[in-house]
Write an enzyme that holds these catalytic residues in place. Structure first.
Site, PDB file in Angstrom:
ATOM      1  N   CYS A 140       0.886  -1.166   0.000  1.00  0.00           N
ATOM      2  CA  CYS A 140       0.000   0.000   0.000  1.00  0.00           C
ATOM      3  C   CYS A 140       0.919   1.210   0.000  1.00  0.00           C
ATOM      4  O   CYS A 140       1.547   1.510   1.017  1.00  0.00           O
ATOM      5  CB  CYS A 140      -0.914   0.019   1.223  1.00  0.00           C
ATOM      6  SG  CYS A 140      -1.972   1.500   1.268  1.00  0.00           S
ATOM      7  N   CYS A 143      -0.531   4.266   2.498  1.00  0.00           N
ATOM      8  CA  CYS A 143      -0.698   4.128   3.951  1.00  0.00           C
ATOM      9  C   CYS A 143      -0.431   2.675   4.354  1.00  0.00           C
ATOM     10  O   CYS A 143       0.695   2.203   4.227  1.00  0.00           O
ATOM     11  CB  CYS A 143      -2.071   4.603   4.397  1.00  0.00           C
ATOM     12  SG  CYS A 143      -3.440   4.006   3.379  1.00  0.00           S
ATOM     13  N   SER A 144      -1.463   1.980   4.806  1.00  0.00           N
ATOM     14  CA  SER A 144      -1.252   0.590   5.255  1.00  0.00           C
ATOM     15  C   SER A 144      -2.511  -0.242   5.028  1.00  0.00           C
ATOM     16  O   SER A 144      -2.869  -1.070   5.870  1.00  0.00           O
ATOM     17  CB  SER A 144      -0.852   0.555   6.728  1.00  0.00           C
ATOM     18  OG  SER A 144      -1.839   1.192   7.534  1.00  0.00           O
ATOM     19  N   CYS A 145      -3.207  -0.036   3.904  1.00  0.00           N
ATOM     20  CA  CYS A 145      -4.409  -0.809   3.607  1.00  0.00           C
ATOM     21  C   CYS A 145      -4.053  -2.293   3.543  1.00  0.00           C
ATOM     22  O   CYS A 145      -3.086  -2.680   2.888  1.00  0.00           O
ATOM     23  CB  CYS A 145      -5.014  -0.346   2.289  1.00  0.00           C
ATOM     24  SG  CYS A 145      -5.518   1.393   2.310  1.00  0.00           S
TER      25      CYS A 145
END
Length: 250
Positions: A140, A143-145
């Site tokens: 991602c 971000c941190s999906c």
């Protein structure tokens, strides 16, 4: 969520899957001749929400309302045990059931729901299959999906800035950092998760597992193999069902 422009040309081929407005992947068909230092434990920049959570945690710890060790244990459990075990069951089912695998690749969300795995961060799940010619890896970049229902909480390195940038620009170097070396003629395809769509890698079934049960196969599936930064564990030399094989009686 909008996406940054695609990385500039590094003599790679970049294929884009437009099944979804934000669904894209990057193909990398050759090795990168560079030296790279990569720390899997590198921290990520904190968002405003994360800063508030950190502040709240600090207050609760200071007042003795929560226990730091207990919090760490909960996070570790969801990051490495409960979540990835769900994904491992999905992978194992796909390895033994061709019809289920077909449904999984067509509609990942519906297929994992057949095994009662669903919920927040898993509403739009796309499953991508590793083959003899293609290795998939998930990142991602913004971000941190991450697909929580099947993988649990994302590891620290997944959220780090170095991984998020290098996974697209130099995926083979990143894979090497994780101990994965691929044949030069195997395509590396990088999938960029977003708030709208998450990805799960369906790794190749290890050789020597013919006749194994789903439970035995699930023991070979690792979290990193479902992100694409690893591969499943190799099958033991023991035949399926014999002592020493995962899940076998003793």
């Amino acid at each position: 969520m909008t996406h940054p422009a695609a990385p500039h040309d590094h003599d790679h081929d970049h294929d884009h899957d437009h099944d979804h407005d934000h669904d894209h992947d990057h193909d990398h068909d050759h090795d990168h001749d560079h030296d790279h230092d990569h720390d899997h434990d590198h921290g990520s920049e904190l968002s405003e929400a994360a800063i508030r959570v950190r502040a709240l945690e600090t207050v609760l710890l200071a007042k003795g309302y929560v226990n730091a060790d207990a919090l760490d244990l909960i996070v570790e459990t969801y990051e490495t045990k409960i979540g990835p075990r769900c994904g491992a069951q999905v992978v194992a089912r796909a390895w033994v059931d061709a019809d289920y695998k077909a449904r999984l690749l067509i509609d990942g969300t519906a297929a994992v729901a057949e095994l009662s795995f669903s919920g927040r961060q898993g509403e739009h799940l796309k499953v991508v299959e590793n083959t003899h010619g293609v290795h998939n890896m998930v990142v991602c970049t913004l971000c941190s999906c991450y697909p929580w229902p099947v993988l649990g909480l994302p590891p620290v390195w997944y959220k780090s800035a170095p991984y998020r940038s290098r996974a697209v620009l130099e995926p083979r170097a990143v894979l090497a950092d994780f101990g994965v070396t691929l044949p030069a003629d195997k395509t590396v395809r990088v999938w960029d998760s977003t708030a709208e769509i998450r990805y799960l890698v369906l790794p190749q079934r290890p050789t020597g597992t013919e006749g194994w049960s789903e439970a035995q196969l699930a023991e070979l599936v690792t979290r990193d193999s479902m992100i694409g930064t690893g591969v499943p564990k190799a099958a033991p030399s023991h035949p399926a069902g014999a002592a020493g094989a995962p899940g076998a009686g003793v």
